[in-house]
Design a protein around this motif. Structure first.
Motif, short mmCIF file in Angstrom:
data_model
loop_
_atom_site.label_atom_id
_atom_site.label_comp_id
_atom_site.label_asym_id
_atom_site.label_seq_id
_atom_site.Cartn_x
_atom_site.Cartn_y
_atom_site.Cartn_z
N TRP A 61 0.83 -1.21 0.00
CA TRP A 61 0.00 0.00 0.00
C TRP A 61 0.86 1.26 0.00
O TRP A 61 0.59 2.21 -0.72
N MET A 64 2.69 1.82 -3.43
CA MET A 64 1.79 1.39 -4.50
C MET A 64 2.22 1.93 -5.86
O MET A 64 2.20 1.21 -6.86
N ASP A 65 2.62 3.20 -5.92
CA ASP A 65 3.00 3.78 -7.21
C ASP A 65 4.30 3.19 -7.74
O ASP A 65 4.40 2.87 -8.93
N GLN A 68 3.71 -0.53 -8.58
CA GLN A 68 2.61 -0.70 -9.54
C GLN A 68 1.63 -1.78 -9.07
O GLN A 68 1.29 -2.71 -9.80
N THR A 69 1.16 -1.62 -7.84
CA THR A 69 0.23 -2.59 -7.27
C THR A 69 -1.18 -2.00 -7.11
O THR A 69 -1.93 -2.44 -6.25
N GLN A 70 -1.53 -1.03 -7.95
CA GLN A 70 -2.84 -0.40 -7.84
C GLN A 70 -3.97 -1.39 -8.06
O GLN A 70 -5.04 -1.26 -7.46
N ALA A 71 -3.78 -2.37 -8.91
CA ALA A 71 -4.83 -3.35 -9.17
C ALA A 71 -4.81 -4.50 -8.16
O ALA A 71 -5.84 -5.14 -7.94
N PRO A 74 -6.22 -3.46 -3.64
CA PRO A 74 -7.63 -3.47 -3.23
C PRO A 74 -8.23 -4.88 -3.20
O PRO A 74 -9.00 -5.21 -2.30
#
Length: 102
Positions: A61, A64-65, A68-71, A74
């Motif tokens: 978290w 995240m940027d 690249q774990t935005q997908a 959540p």
């Protein structure tokens, strides 16, 4: 009642397996995005102390940027919360079933 508990336990097990897959996916992202030290620390903490997945979750978290774990995050969060709630329900049902058996 025991069939219901067993079915809920199977669902919780499936959520746990999905959570493990997302844990591994975040670890892979750490190694792909120049966070090898963090990835190694998370792996070592997993086997030595058992808090590696928690550190991986938090860092997934926080970074995240970069990772690249935005997908991923959540969905992983949803699986963890669902498994936690389902586990509480399973224990409550088992307690009621045990109280009724006596």
């Amino acid at each position: 009642m025991t069939i219901l508990i067993l079915l809920l336990w199977v669902v919780a097990l499936g959520l746990g397996i999905a959570s493990l897959v997302y844990f591994i996916m975040v670890l892979i992202r750490m190694f792909q995005n120049d966070e090898s030290t963090l990835g190694i620390i998370c792996i070592v903490l997993t086997f030595c102390v058992g808090i590696g997945p928690l550190v991986t979750f938090i860092m997934g978290w926080v970074k995240m940027d970069k990772l690249q774990t935005q997908a991923i995050m959540p969905k992983w969060t949803t699986y963890i919360v669902a498994q936690f709630v389902l586990t509480i329900i399973i224990f409550a049902l088992a307690a009621v079933a045990g109280a009724n058996a006596q």
